[in-house]
Design an enzyme around this catalytic site. Structure first.
Site, PDB file in Angstrom:
ATOM      1  N   HIS A  19      11.916 -10.809   1.409  1.00  0.00           N
ATOM      2  CA  HIS A  19      13.217 -10.443   2.027  1.00  0.00           C
ATOM      3  C   HIS A  19      13.766 -11.876   2.792  1.00  0.00           C
ATOM      4  O   HIS A  19      12.999 -12.573   3.084  1.00  0.00           O
ATOM      5  CB  HIS A  19      12.712  -9.336   2.959  1.00  0.00           C
ATOM      6  CG  HIS A  19      12.324  -7.998   2.441  1.00  0.00           C
ATOM      7  ND1 HIS A  19      12.618  -7.002   3.252  1.00  0.00           N
ATOM      8  CD2 HIS A  19      11.935  -7.739   1.310  1.00  0.00           C
ATOM      9  CE1 HIS A  19      12.224  -5.944   2.597  1.00  0.00           C
ATOM     10  NE2 HIS A  19      11.861  -6.381   1.193  1.00  0.00           N
ATOM     11  N   CYS A  42       9.372  -6.739   7.806  1.00  0.00           N
ATOM     12  CA  CYS A  42      10.153  -7.990   8.453  1.00  0.00           C
ATOM     13  C   CYS A  42      10.042  -7.904  10.162  1.00  0.00           C
ATOM     14  O   CYS A  42       9.830  -9.058  10.643  1.00  0.00           O
ATOM     15  CB  CYS A  42      11.510  -7.882   7.853  1.00  0.00           C
ATOM     16  SG  CYS A  42      11.579  -8.312   6.235  1.00  0.00           S
ATOM     17  N   GLU A  80      14.463 -12.176   5.831  1.00  0.00           N
ATOM     18  CA  GLU A  80      13.694 -12.646   6.934  1.00  0.00           C
ATOM     19  C   GLU A  80      12.391 -13.139   6.749  1.00  0.00           C
ATOM     20  O   GLU A  80      11.909 -14.609   7.516  1.00  0.00           O
ATOM     21  CB  GLU A  80      13.405 -11.435   7.895  1.00  0.00           C
ATOM     22  CG  GLU A  80      14.733 -10.508   8.146  1.00  0.00           C
ATOM     23  CD  GLU A  80      14.936  -9.468   7.305  1.00  0.00           C
ATOM     24  OE1 GLU A  80      15.460  -8.505   7.578  1.00  0.00           O
ATOM     25  OE2 GLU A  80      14.934  -9.653   5.881  1.00  0.00           O
ATOM     26  N   CYS A 111      13.577  -4.430   8.062  1.00  0.00           N
ATOM     27  CA  CYS A 111      12.527  -3.161   7.965  1.00  0.00           C
ATOM     28  C   CYS A 111      11.269  -3.521   8.786  1.00  0.00           C
ATOM     29  O   CYS A 111      11.043  -4.572   9.334  1.00  0.00           O
ATOM     30  CB  CYS A 111      12.363  -3.252   6.502  1.00  0.00           C
ATOM     31  SG  CYS A 111      11.370  -4.644   5.840  1.00  0.00           S
TER      32      CYS A 111
END
Length: 149
Positions: free
Chosen positions: A50, A83, A52, A80
């Site tokens: 992801h 993260c 992040e 999410c």
């Protein structure tokens, strides 16, 4: 003043060009970018890739420490739970969020991992309510739905 969210949106657009969910993240320390990334989950075939997480890895490598004390993250979509956990583990102090994640948001919309006394996490969260961040996500999913019709 540098518009760090604008840079995060550029990252999100790069993800969209690659067929990735268009999320971009930028990490800043003392008004200097120390990490930036976009989603690469499909590209790398890695569920943890992801924006992040990748930005945190880059920032940590840049400063030579996993502790990103005083650093701030600008992200186009609310992180999410995975993260959000990485954000608190890395000691990022503030997160600026472009738009809500109505399905998986973990910074206050669905659940709140980043400001949670039970997790001893107190990351300052600033909602920017950026229409372009929402529009990027909407455009991506509209294109995806039309592709499979």
């Amino acid at each position: 003043m540098v518009d760090f969210l604008k840079i995060a949106k550029e990252e999100a657009k790069m993800a969209m060009k690659k067929g990735e969910i268009p999320v971009g993240a930028v990490i800043v320390l003392d008004d200097k970018i120390i990490g930036r990334a976009h989603n690469l989950k499909e590209t790398l075939n890695d569920s943890t890739a992801h924006a992040e997480i990748l930005a945190i890895k880059e920032a940590s490598k840049f400063i030579g420490d996993w502790r990103l004390n005083r650093a701030e993250m600008y992200v186009t979509l609310e992180p999410c739970p995975m993260c959000a956990g990485a954000i608190i583990q890395s000691r990022i102090s503030k997160v600026y969020i472009g738009t809500f994640n109505k399905d998986m948001g973990a910074c206050g919309s669905v659940i709140d991992v980043t400001d949670n006394k039970w997790l001893n996490s107190f990351v300052s969260t600033k909602w920017l309510y950026d229409k372009e961040c929402s529009d990027i996500m909407l455009e991506f999913f509209c294109q995806r739905r039309n592709k499979y019709k």
